[in-house]
Design an enzyme around this catalytic site. Structure first.
Site, PDB file in Angstrom:
ATOM      1  N   LEU A   1       0.779  -1.046   0.371  1.00  0.00           N
ATOM      2  CA  LEU A   1      -0.012  -0.277   0.609  1.00  0.00           C
ATOM      3  C   LEU A   1       0.510   1.832   0.321  1.00  0.00           C
ATOM      4  O   LEU A   1       0.428   2.735   0.710  1.00  0.00           O
ATOM      5  CB  LEU A   1      -0.926   0.087   1.414  1.00  0.00           C
ATOM      6  CG  LEU A   1      -2.059  -1.161   1.284  1.00  0.00           C
ATOM      7  CD1 LEU A   1      -2.356  -1.483   2.491  1.00  0.00           C
ATOM      8  CD2 LEU A   1      -3.004  -0.964   0.455  1.00  0.00           C
TER       9      LEU A   1
ATOM     10  N   VAL B   1       2.620   4.215  -2.398  1.00  0.00           N
ATOM     11  CA  VAL B   1       1.900   5.045  -3.744  1.00  0.00           C
ATOM     12  C   VAL B   1       1.197   4.437  -4.113  1.00  0.00           C
ATOM     13  O   VAL B   1       0.105   5.061  -4.744  1.00  0.00           O
ATOM     14  CB  VAL B   1       3.249   6.048  -4.485  1.00  0.00           C
ATOM     15  CG1 VAL B   1       2.627   6.807  -5.254  1.00  0.00           C
ATOM     16  CG2 VAL B   1       3.447   6.892  -3.161  1.00  0.00           C
TER      17      VAL B   1
ATOM     18  N   HIS C   1       8.945   2.075 -22.222  1.00  0.00           N
ATOM     19  CA  HIS C   1       7.965   2.593 -21.975  1.00  0.00           C
ATOM     20  C   HIS C   1       9.103   3.314 -21.258  1.00  0.00           C
ATOM     21  O   HIS C   1       9.277   4.731 -21.885  1.00  0.00           O
ATOM     22  CB  HIS C   1       7.164   2.432 -21.490  1.00  0.00           C
ATOM     23  CG  HIS C   1       6.183   3.920 -21.056  1.00  0.00           C
ATOM     24  ND1 HIS C   1       6.795   4.390 -19.640  1.00  0.00           N
ATOM     25  CD2 HIS C   1       5.288   4.632 -21.115  1.00  0.00           C
ATOM     26  CE1 HIS C   1       5.775   4.934 -19.255  1.00  0.00           C
ATOM     27  NE2 HIS C   1       5.021   5.375 -19.952  1.00  0.00           N
ATOM     28  N   ASN C   2       9.349   3.342 -19.805  1.00  0.00           N
ATOM     29  CA  ASN C   2      10.340   4.028 -19.176  1.00  0.00           C
ATOM     30  C   ASN C   2      11.138   4.184 -19.718  1.00  0.00           C
ATOM     31  O   ASN C   2      12.297   5.113 -20.173  1.00  0.00           O
ATOM     32  CB  ASN C   2      10.681   2.843 -18.272  1.00  0.00           C
ATOM     33  CG  ASN C   2       9.792   3.239 -17.115  1.00  0.00           C
ATOM     34  OD1 ASN C   2       8.998   3.670 -17.471  1.00  0.00           O
ATOM     35  ND2 ASN C   2       9.653   2.928 -15.881  1.00  0.00           N
TER      36      ASN C   2
ATOM     37  N   SER D   1       1.777   1.593 -15.995  1.00  0.00           N
ATOM     38  CA  SER D   1       2.502   3.223 -15.818  1.00  0.00           C
ATOM     39  C   SER D   1       1.102   4.308 -15.756  1.00  0.00           C
ATOM     40  O   SER D   1       0.448   4.384 -15.938  1.00  0.00           O
ATOM     41  CB  SER D   1       2.975   3.400 -17.193  1.00  0.00           C
ATOM     42  OG  SER D   1       3.712   5.518 -16.908  1.00  0.00           O
TER      43      SER D   1
HETATM   44  P1  NDP Z   1       6.904   2.742  -2.341  1.00  0.00           P
HETATM   45  O1  NDP Z   1       7.778   3.037  -2.284  1.00  0.00           O
HETATM   46  O2  NDP Z   1       5.195   4.043  -2.131  1.00  0.00           O
HETATM   47  O3  NDP Z   1       5.938   1.696  -1.649  1.00  0.00           O
HETATM   48  C1  NDP Z   1       6.363   0.771  -1.392  1.00  0.00           C
HETATM   49  C2  NDP Z   1       5.843  -0.324  -0.924  1.00  0.00           C
HETATM   50  O4  NDP Z   1       6.497  -1.540  -0.839  1.00  0.00           O
HETATM   51  C3  NDP Z   1       5.171  -0.691   0.204  1.00  0.00           C
HETATM   52  O5  NDP Z   1       4.202  -0.767   0.862  1.00  0.00           O
HETATM   53  C4  NDP Z   1       6.499  -2.101   1.145  1.00  0.00           C
HETATM   54  O6  NDP Z   1       5.830  -1.782   2.890  1.00  0.00           O
HETATM   55  C5  NDP Z   1       6.623  -2.368  -0.052  1.00  0.00           C
HETATM   56  N1  NDP Z   1       8.156  -3.373   0.789  1.00  0.00           N
HETATM   57  C6  NDP Z   1       9.489  -3.231   0.917  1.00  0.00           C
HETATM   58  N2  NDP Z   1      10.036  -3.594   0.469  1.00  0.00           N
HETATM   59  C7  NDP Z   1       9.233  -4.342   0.861  1.00  0.00           C
HETATM   60  C8  NDP Z   1       9.098  -6.066   1.105  1.00  0.00           C
HETATM   61  N3  NDP Z   1      10.476  -6.864   1.463  1.00  0.00           N
HETATM   62  N4  NDP Z   1       8.879  -6.853   1.634  1.00  0.00           N
HETATM   63  C9  NDP Z   1       6.996  -6.853   1.354  1.00  0.00           C
HETATM   64  N5  NDP Z   1       6.478  -5.177   0.554  1.00  0.00           N
HETATM   65  C10 NDP Z   1       8.019  -4.967   1.062  1.00  0.00           C
HETATM   66  O7  NDP Z   1       6.171   2.417  -4.078  1.00  0.00           O
HETATM   67  P2  NDP Z   1       5.312   2.713  -5.043  1.00  0.00           P
HETATM   68  O8  NDP Z   1       4.221   2.726  -4.550  1.00  0.00           O
HETATM   69  O9  NDP Z   1       6.152   3.352  -5.452  1.00  0.00           O
HETATM   70  O10 NDP Z   1       6.171   1.752  -5.917  1.00  0.00           O
HETATM   71  C11 NDP Z   1       5.786  -0.221  -6.136  1.00  0.00           C
HETATM   72  C12 NDP Z   1       6.466  -0.340  -7.377  1.00  0.00           C
HETATM   73  O11 NDP Z   1       5.153   0.189  -8.510  1.00  0.00           O
HETATM   74  C13 NDP Z   1       7.710  -0.524  -7.962  1.00  0.00           C
HETATM   75  O12 NDP Z   1       8.031  -1.424  -8.296  1.00  0.00           O
HETATM   76  C14 NDP Z   1       7.743   0.369  -8.107  1.00  0.00           C
HETATM   77  O13 NDP Z   1       8.647   0.563  -9.507  1.00  0.00           O
HETATM   78  C15 NDP Z   1       6.470   1.199  -9.505  1.00  0.00           C
HETATM   79  N6  NDP Z   1       6.222   1.534  -9.982  1.00  0.00           N
HETATM   80  C16 NDP Z   1       6.230   2.901  -9.283  1.00  0.00           C
HETATM   81  C17 NDP Z   1       5.630   4.039  -9.720  1.00  0.00           C
HETATM   82  C18 NDP Z   1       5.720   5.233  -9.249  1.00  0.00           C
HETATM   83  O14 NDP Z   1       5.577   6.374  -9.663  1.00  0.00           O
HETATM   84  N7  NDP Z   1       5.763   5.371  -7.933  1.00  0.00           N
HETATM   85  C19 NDP Z   1       4.913   3.694 -11.070  1.00  0.00           C
HETATM   86  C20 NDP Z   1       5.248   2.811 -11.957  1.00  0.00           C
HETATM   87  C21 NDP Z   1       5.455   1.587 -10.814  1.00  0.00           C
HETATM   88  P3  NDP Z   1       6.648  -1.190   4.078  1.00  0.00           P
HETATM   89  O15 NDP Z   1       4.764  -0.278   3.842  1.00  0.00           O
HETATM   90  O16 NDP Z   1       6.457  -2.682   4.840  1.00  0.00           O
HETATM   91  O17 NDP Z   1       7.438   0.066   3.801  1.00  0.00           O
END
Ligand code: NDP
Length: 472
Positions: free
Chosen positions: A11, A13, A187-188, A130
Site C-alpha cells: 500500500l 504510493v 516505455h520507461n 505506468s
Molecule cells: P513505495 O515506496 O511508495 O512503497 C513501497 C511498498 O513496497 C510498500 O508497501 C512497502 O511496504 C513495500 N515493500 C518494500 N519492501 C518490501 C518487502 N521486502 N516485503 C514486502 N513489502 C515490501 O513504492 P511505489 O508504490 O512507488 O512502487 C511500488 C512498485 O511500483 C515498484 O516496483 C515501483 O518501481 C513501481 N512503480 C512505481 C511508480 C511510481 O510512480 N511511484 C510508477 C510505476 C511503477 P512497507 O510499508 O512495509 O515498507
C-alpha cells in the site's frame, strides 16, 4: 468470509492508489501491507470507498478474504522483495490462483518467476503499470505479460481500472511471460529520452537565450497545442510556471540538478545492446542522468576546464519554432529506436508483440502519453511489417521536414557549448541510418588486419582476407 474479488499487496504510493481505483470500479478488494500501520492509515483514509475495501493484518487473513480462484496483485518494491513475497504467499494460495506482479520488475526476473511457478498450479502474470500516482488512482496504462488464458481471467478488472482513450481501455495482453514488463521497460527508456530532450531544449533556452522560467512555460504551453502535445510537455510548462514560496524564485531554479533513476532506463539501454539494436537516444538520456548525479565532479570540472562561454544561441528567425521542430525530430528517433528494440525482443523471445496496440495503450494513462502515439499506432497499423518507424510514410515525412531544424539546433548548441547529448544522438542516428554506404568497410579491414576476422566484398559473397600482414 471470502468476499473480495481481488487482492492488493503493498500500500505504498502505487498499491494504495491502485486499490482505491479497483474499489472505485465496484470491485471488492482485500489489501495487505508488510507494515500494518500503513494498512490502518489506508483503510482510515478510504472514505466512501471503505465499504469495498477489506483491510487485513496477515497474509493468511488476506488470502482468506479473497474468493478463489484469487487474483493477487503485488505492488511492492521491485527485486528481492517480490521473490520473498511470492515465497510467503505460495503456501497459502490454491490451484488456479493468479499472482500478478505489477511493480517495475526486470523482465528477466519475470521470465524466471513465470518458469518457477509454471508447474505449481499457480499462474503468474507480469504486469507493467505506468502513470505514477495519479494514473494508478484514476487510470494507468497497463501492459500485461503471461498466458492469454490468465489474461482472460483478469481482463475485466484490469480493463476497468485502466485509462481510456476514446473509450478504449489502455490495457492489453502483449504476450507470454516477460512481454508486459519488457514493454514497460522500453516505455520507461523512451520516457527517459523524451525527458532528456525536453531538458536539453530547456537548457538552450535558459543558458543560450537567457529566457526565464515563466517565459519558457509559455513556449512549452504553446507547443502543447501542436505536434508535441503530450503529458510531458504539459507538465514541463506547469513546472516552469511554478514559483517557490520560500525564495519567490521559479521553483525549478532552486532544484538541485541531479536526476535520480531506479533502473528501468538503464535496463532499456542494456537490453538494446543485448539485442544489437541501437537505442542511442535512450543511452544518451541514461548517461546524462548519471552525469547529472555527479554534482561534485561537475563543479570541479567547471573550475578546472572552464565552462565554455561562447555567446548566445543564435539561429536567426523563429528560434522557438526551430526548437519545437528539433524536439519533434528527436522524439521520432527515440520512439523509432524503442520500437525497434521491442521488435527485436519480440523475435528473440517469441512474443509476437503487437506494435499498434502497444502504441494505442500508451496514448493515455502513462507518462509518455501524447498525440504522437496515436500517429505511431496508425503508422504501424497501416504498415505492420515495417523495419523501423522512420520507414513509414508518415514518419519519413516528419524526419525530412524536421531535418534542417534538428541539424541547426544541434549544430548551434554544440558551437555554443550547450550540452545536447540526446538530440545530437538523434542527428547521428538519422545520418547513419540513411547512408547506404557507411564506413564499416574500414572497420572490417581493421578487424581482418589484427584478428583475421575476414570481410565480404561488395562485388561478391564469401569470406575474404586482405594482404595486410604479408612481408611484415
Ligand atoms: P513505495 O515506496 O511508495 O512503497 C513501497 C511498498 O513496497 C510498500 O508497501 C512497502 O511496504 C513495500 N515493500 C518494500 N519492501 C518490501 C518487502 N521486502 N516485503 C514486502 N513489502 C515490501 O513504492 P511505489 O508504490 O512507488 O512502487 C511500488 C512498485 O511500483 C515498484 O516496483 C515501483 O518501481 C513501481 N512503480 C512505481 C511508480 C511510481 O510512480 N511511484 C510508477 C510505476 C511503477 P512497507 O510499508 O512495509 O515498507
Amino acid at each position: 468470509m471470502a468476499s473480495a474479488e481481488i487482492g492488493v499487496i503493498g500500500l505504498g504510493v502505487m498499491g494504495a492508489n491502485l486499490a482505491l481505483n479497483i474499489a472505485d470500479h465496484g470491485f471488492d478488494v482485500a489489501v495487505y501491507n508488510r507494515t500494518e500501520e500503513r494498512t490502518r492509515e489506508f483503510a482510515a483514509g478510504a472514505g466512501e470507498l471503505s465499504s469495498k475495501i477489506i483491510p487485513t493484518g496477515s497474509l493468511e487473513e488476506f488470502v482468506a478474504a479473497i474468493r478463489p480462484p484469487r487474483p493477487v496483485i503485488i505492488m511492492i518494491k521491485a527485486g528481492d522483495p517480490v521473490d520473498q513475497q511470492i515465497a510467503a504467499l505460495k503456501p497459502l494460495l490454491e490451484n488456479n490462483d493468479i499472482i500478478i506482479d505489477a511493480g517495475n520488475a526486470n523482465f528477466r526476473d519475470t521470465m524466471r518467476r513465470f518458469e518457477e511457478l509454471k508447474d505449481t498450479g499457480l499462474t503468474f502474470i507480469g504486469m507493467g503499470v505506468s502513470g505514477g500516482e495519479e494514473g494508478a488512482r484514476f487510470g494507468p496504462s497497463i501492459m500485461v505479460g503471461g498466458t492469454e488464458a490468465s489474461w482472460n481471467r483478469v481482463s475485466d478488472v484490469i480493463n476497468a481500472i485502466s485509462a481510456k482513450f476514446n473509450d478504449e481501455p489502455c490495457a492489453a495482453w502483449l504476450g507470454e511471460n516477460g512481454a508486459g514488463h519488457f514493454v514497460k521497460t522500453i516505455h520507461n527508456g523512451i520516457e527517459y529520452a523524451d525527458m532528456q530532450m525536453i531538458a536539453e531544449i530547456y537548457g538552450i533556452m535558459r543558458d543560450g537565450m537567457d529566457m526565464k522560467a515563466p517565459e519558457m512555460a509559455g513556449v512549452f504551453d504553446a507547443w502543447n497545442s501542436g505536434p508535441l502535445d503530450s503529458f510531458l510537455v504539459e507538465i514541463t510548462s506547469k513546472v516552469l510556471a511554478t514559483g517557490d514560496d520560500k525564495t519567490g524564485k521559479p521553483l525549478v531554479d532552486v532544484i538541485l540538478d541531479a536526476a535520480g533513476q531506479k533502473g528501468t532506463g538503464r535496463w532499456s539501454a542494456i537490453e538494446s545492446q543485448q539485442m544489437a539494436v541501437p537505442a542511442s537516444a535512450i543511452e544518451a538520456a541514461v548517461g546524462a542522468r548519471s552525469l547529472s548525479a555527479m554534482t561534485g565532479l561537475r563543479a570541479e570540472a567547471e573550475e578546472l576546464l572552464g565552462r565554455p562561454d561562447l555567446g548566445r544561441f543564435e539561429v536567426g528567425g523563429n528560434a522557438a519554432a526551430l526548437l519545437e521542430q528539433a524536439l519533434l525530430a528527436g522524439k521520432v528517433a527515440a520512439y523509432a529506436q524503442g520500437f525497434a528494440v521491442m521488435a527485436a525482443a519480440s523475435k528473440e523471445f517469441g512474443w509476437n508483440l503487437p506494435m499498434p496496440i502497444i502504441a494505442k495503450i500508451w496514448r493515455a494513462g502513462c507518462i509518455i502519453r501524447s498525440r504522437f502515439l496515436d500517429e505511431i499506432s496508425e503508422a504501424f497499423t497501416k504498415t505492420p511489417d515495417v523495419a523501423n518507424l522512420v520507414m513509414t510514410p508518415e514518419f519519413s515525412r516528419i524526419v525530412k521536414e524536421t531535418d534542417t531544424a534538428l541539424r541547426t539546433v544541434v549544430a548551434e548548441a554544440v558551437r555554443k557549448g550547450l550540452p545536447v547529448p540526446a538530440l545530437s544522438s538523434a542527428v547521428a542516428y538519422f545520418d547513419q541510418l540513411r547512408r547506404a554506404r557507411g564506413t564499416a568497410n574500414l572497420i572490417q579491414a581493421q578487424r581482418d588486419f589484427f584478428g583475421a576476422h575476414g570481410f565480404e566484398r561488395i562485388d561478391g559473397k564469401g569470406e575474404n582476407h586482405g594482404p595486410w600482414n604479408m612481408g611484415n
